[in-house]
Scaffold this motif. Structure first.
Motif, mmCIF file in Angstrom:
data_model
loop_
_atom_site.group_PDB
_atom_site.id
_atom_site.type_symbol
_atom_site.label_atom_id
_atom_site.label_comp_id
_atom_site.label_asym_id
_atom_site.label_seq_id
_atom_site.Cartn_x
_atom_site.Cartn_y
_atom_site.Cartn_z
ATOM 1 N N VAL A 67 0.849 -1.188 0.000
ATOM 2 C CA VAL A 67 0.000 0.000 0.000
ATOM 3 C C VAL A 67 0.887 1.241 0.000
ATOM 4 O O VAL A 67 1.727 1.403 0.896
ATOM 5 N N PRO A 68 0.734 2.127 -0.982
ATOM 6 C CA PRO A 68 1.559 3.332 -1.026
ATOM 7 C C PRO A 68 1.329 4.232 0.187
ATOM 8 O O PRO A 68 0.241 4.260 0.764
ATOM 9 N N ARG A 69 2.354 4.983 0.532
ATOM 10 C CA ARG A 69 2.272 5.865 1.690
ATOM 11 C C ARG A 69 1.142 6.888 1.534
ATOM 12 O O ARG A 69 0.442 7.196 2.503
ATOM 13 N N ASP A 70 0.950 7.417 0.317
ATOM 14 C CA ASP A 70 -0.086 8.438 0.156
ATOM 15 C C ASP A 70 -1.486 7.858 0.342
ATOM 16 O O ASP A 70 -2.411 8.558 0.770
ATOM 17 N N VAL A 71 -1.660 6.556 0.078
ATOM 18 C CA VAL A 71 -2.954 5.917 0.320
ATOM 19 C C VAL A 71 -3.197 5.786 1.825
ATOM 20 O O VAL A 71 -4.319 5.989 2.309
ATOM 21 N N LEU A 72 -2.146 5.460 2.578
ATOM 22 C CA LEU A 72 -2.265 5.409 4.038
ATOM 23 C C LEU A 72 -2.634 6.785 4.591
ATOM 24 O O LEU A 72 -3.504 6.911 5.469
ATOM 25 N N GLU A 73 -1.982 7.820 4.083
ATOM 26 C CA GLU A 73 -2.282 9.175 4.547
ATOM 27 C C GLU A 73 -3.709 9.577 4.186
ATOM 28 O O GLU A 73 -4.412 10.213 4.989
ATOM 29 N N SER A 74 -4.159 9.187 3.010
ATOM 30 C CA SER A 74 -5.531 9.504 2.595
ATOM 31 C C SER A 74 -6.549 8.803 3.490
ATOM 32 O O SER A 74 -7.628 9.347 3.772
ATOM 33 N N ALA A 75 -6.194 7.607 3.961
ATOM 34 C CA ALA A 75 -7.110 6.860 4.835
ATOM 35 C C ALA A 75 -7.323 7.596 6.152
ATOM 36 O O ALA A 75 -8.444 7.640 6.681
ATOM 37 N N VAL A 76 -6.266 8.184 6.682
ATOM 38 C CA VAL A 76 -6.398 8.955 7.923
ATOM 39 C C VAL A 76 -7.232 10.202 7.680
ATOM 40 O O VAL A 76 -8.112 10.561 8.482
ATOM 41 N N GLU A 77 -6.974 10.867 6.573
ATOM 42 C CA GLU A 77 -7.716 12.090 6.265
ATOM 43 C C GLU A 77 -9.200 11.823 6.073
ATOM 44 O O GLU A 77 -10.053 12.654 6.434
ATOM 45 N N ALA A 78 -9.536 10.646 5.526
ATOM 46 C CA ALA A 78 -10.933 10.327 5.247
ATOM 47 C C ALA A 78 -11.638 9.673 6.427
ATOM 48 O O ALA A 78 -12.858 9.454 6.381
ATOM 49 N N LEU A 79 -10.924 9.379 7.491
ATOM 50 C CA LEU A 79 -11.483 8.640 8.620
ATOM 51 C C LEU A 79 -12.518 9.472 9.367
ATOM 52 O O LEU A 79 -12.311 10.666 9.637
ATOM 53 N N ASP A 80 -13.631 8.848 9.697
ATOM 54 C CA ASP A 80 -14.651 9.511 10.506
ATOM 55 C C ASP A 80 -14.037 9.998 11.818
ATOM 56 O O ASP A 80 -13.337 9.245 12.496
ATOM 57 N N LEU A 179 -6.295 0.637 7.102
ATOM 58 C CA LEU A 179 -5.153 1.441 6.666
ATOM 59 C C LEU A 179 -4.964 2.654 7.573
ATOM 60 O O LEU A 179 -3.832 3.008 7.923
ATOM 61 N N ALA A 180 -6.056 3.269 7.968
ATOM 62 C CA ALA A 180 -5.972 4.433 8.858
ATOM 63 C C ALA A 180 -5.389 4.040 10.215
ATOM 64 O O ALA A 180 -4.565 4.776 10.784
ATOM 65 N N ALA A 181 -5.797 2.887 10.734
ATOM 66 C CA ALA A 181 -5.250 2.423 12.016
ATOM 67 C C ALA A 181 -3.745 2.202 11.905
ATOM 68 O O ALA A 181 -2.992 2.564 12.822
ATOM 69 N N CYS A 182 -3.307 1.623 10.803
ATOM 70 C CA CYS A 182 -1.861 1.429 10.586
ATOM 71 C C CYS A 182 -1.148 2.779 10.598
ATOM 72 O O CYS A 182 -0.100 2.946 11.242
ATOM 73 N N ALA A 183 -1.706 3.743 9.872
ATOM 74 C CA ALA A 183 -1.069 5.059 9.792
ATOM 75 C C ALA A 183 -1.021 5.738 11.154
ATOM 76 O O ALA A 183 -0.012 6.365 11.515
ATOM 77 N N LEU A 184 -2.097 5.646 11.939
ATOM 78 C CA LEU A 184 -2.116 6.257 13.266
ATOM 79 C C LEU A 184 -1.053 5.644 14.180
ATOM 80 O O LEU A 184 -0.542 6.309 15.081
ATOM 81 N N LEU A 185 -0.717 4.389 13.937
ATOM 82 C CA LEU A 185 0.293 3.698 14.733
ATOM 83 C C LEU A 185 1.704 3.864 14.171
ATOM 84 O O LEU A 185 2.666 3.356 14.752
ATOM 85 N N GLY A 186 1.815 4.547 13.044
ATOM 86 C CA GLY A 186 3.135 4.766 12.452
ATOM 87 C C GLY A 186 3.661 3.589 11.657
ATOM 88 O O GLY A 186 4.862 3.506 11.385
ATOM 89 N N VAL A 187 2.784 2.690 11.250
ATOM 90 C CA VAL A 187 3.192 1.539 10.422
ATOM 91 C C VAL A 187 3.021 1.905 8.962
ATOM 92 O O VAL A 187 1.902 2.184 8.517
ATOM 93 N N ASP A 188 4.102 1.899 8.219
ATOM 94 C CA ASP A 188 4.002 2.280 6.807
ATOM 95 C C ASP A 188 4.266 1.113 5.858
ATOM 96 O O ASP A 188 4.224 1.281 4.642
ATOM 97 N N GLU A 189 4.523 -0.085 6.404
ATOM 98 C CA GLU A 189 4.670 -1.267 5.548
ATOM 99 C C GLU A 189 3.414 -2.112 5.674
ATOM 100 O O GLU A 189 3.252 -2.891 6.617
ATOM 101 N N VAL A 190 2.514 -1.925 4.736
ATOM 102 C CA VAL A 190 1.224 -2.615 4.747
ATOM 103 C C VAL A 190 1.045 -3.302 3.399
ATOM 104 O O VAL A 190 1.239 -2.675 2.354
#
Length: 447
Positions: A67-80, A179-190
């Motif tokens: 999963v690309p880093r920008d997709v992880l970042e987008s998941a956080v931005e879109a999270l309720d 993906l958002a949970a991974c990003a919030l935890l600082g995991v970027d290898e998904v």
């Protein structure tokens, strides 16, 4: 819906209880035949096999396995915002509880000049599996990642199945909440991979010639999954470490006449919601409570969102109401059952719970439901199933640490112990063991 097993005035020995208590049919060994060729294909064909299996089993071919880093970042931005706040609380509480589990190295001076140090060394790299079938489990991201991070594992990777329902930037990737949970935890290898093929991908490693890059082999795979994930863990155990072969989820409730049937019924249904094979068991010495719970379960099960799944689970051989003579007998029953989750709802619940020996996690009193532990208690919900709580623990910081003894003796300390080593080497008919000591203490071999 719920069957009744009446153990009143019955012998409650371990053998009899194992035969009488409900349990799902779950044959991991039989699943090995299906899993072996999948794992072999991933070993031999790497990323190509993973793409093919995603298309075959998940109904979508990812653009990239990683999963690309920008997709992880987008998941956080879109999270309720409410979901984000809940995840942040879950992460904070899990970190608070798990931080206290980290062991410290200890050195014991055995004799003058001779010491043994117990070192705790984190595994080098872990692959954390997060299911993505009937439900979405961002909470499982938290439960896997937090203890691994607090153990100071060097490299953490997460895998979860790609979702064909995803659209836009998330198409072909795991669920955006995961993906958002991974990003919030600082995991970027998904990685977008699920099932047995994900376990094999972590075990063997692979190179994605597209945008994915390289997935290095891991030392340990953790996380729950279906029977095929469990079978892949069994098959590849030894090549990689595993936490457990997780089976269907289960709850046992040990309750007396004072328990609220609405609470008990709601909790039995909450576990049945996971899977048609989920086990929901009430153990009680009160016929009145059993009757009341039966009525409430039927009403609630018919009204809940996933009623078809719930009714199948509650009507299966793995679910039942077990009647016992008293709470002492109930304790023998729940210890024999060794539930993944055990609730104790009784007078002086804390004292009763303190007597429990076998359970993955224990929830004490009417206001500590299992669902609290699933999300926000701070405890870990990756727990032993199928009776394995009698000998195994849930996921913790210790799951990611290896205990290593470091032995250091001086020549004088070795000489003082030599006679004991020689005697035992002689007793075991392993004379070279003794000679390895004699060479150092008698002058032989010294330069």
């Amino acid at each position: 819906m719920l069957a009744t097993i009446d153990l009143r005035s019955q012998p409650l020995g371990a053998r009899e209880l194992r035969a009488a208590l409900p349990r799902a049919e779950y044959d991991v060994e039989a699943a090995l035949a299906a899993v072996r060729p999948i794992c072999d294909e991933v070993r031999d064909r790497g990323a190509d096999a993973l793409y093919d299996y995603a298309e075959r089993f998940d109904g979508v071919r990812p653009t990239s396995l990683r999963v690309p880093r920008d997709v992880l970042e987008s998941a956080v931005e879109a999270l309720d915002p409410d979901v984000r706040a809940a995840l942040e609380v879950s992460i904070e509480r899990a970190r608070t509880v798990h931080a206290a589990q980290r062991r410290t190295d200890t050195t014991t001076q055995v004799v003058p000049g001779g010491s043994v140090t117990q070192r705790w060394i984190p595994v080098e790299r872990v692959g954390l599996y997060v299911p993505g079938g009937r439900a979405v489990y961002p909470s499982s991201v938290v439960m896997n990642v937090v203890p691994a991070q607090l153990a100071e594992v060097g490299s953490v990777a997460v895998a979860s199945p790609p979702q064909k329902e995803n659209v836009g930037v998330f198409a072909g990737y795991p669920h955006p909440t995961i993906l958002a949970a991974c990003a919030l935890l600082g995991v970027d290898e998904v990685w977008s991979m699920g099932g047995a093929q994900a376990v094999a991908g972590f075990a063997h490693g692979f190179v994605d010639e597209g945008e994915g890059g390289q997935c290095q082999p891991v030392s340990l795979v953790t996380g729950p999954g279906n029977i095929y994930v469990a079978a892949a863990k069994r098959l590849l155990k030894g090549m990689v470490g595993i936490d457990a072969e997780a089976g269907p989820t289960e709850i046992a409730v040990l309750a007396d006449a004072g328990a609220d049937p609405e609470y008990v019924a709601a909790d039995l249904i909450s576990q049945a919601e996971h899977d048609p094979l989920a086990g929901s068991v009430l153990v009680t010495d009160s016929s009145d409570l059993a009757d009341a719970v039966t009525v409430v379960v039927e009403r609630r099960a018919a009204a809940t969102k996933h009623s078809e799944r719930v009714i199948e689970a509650l009507g299966g051989r793995q679910s039942a109401i077990v009647l016992v003579d008293d709470l002492d007998a109930g304790l023998r029953v729940v210890d024999a059952y060794a539930a993944e989750h055990l609730e104790v709802i009784a007078a002086d619940a804390a004292a009763v719970a303190a007597r429990v020996r076998n359970a993955g996690a224990i929830f004490v009193g009417p206001y500590s439901p299992v669902s609290l532990g699933d999300y926000a208690a701070g405890s870990n919900h990756v727990l032993p199933t199928g009776g394995s709580a009698a000998h195994s623990s849930g996921l913790s910081v210790q799951s990611f640490l290896r205990g290593v003894h470091v032995v250091e003796y001086t020549r004088t300390a070795l000489a003082a112990t030599a006679a004991h080593v020689l005697a035992l080497a002689e007793a075991e008919d392993l004379p070279a063991h003794g000679e390895a000591v004699s060479a150092r203490t008698t002058g032989q071999g010294q330069r």
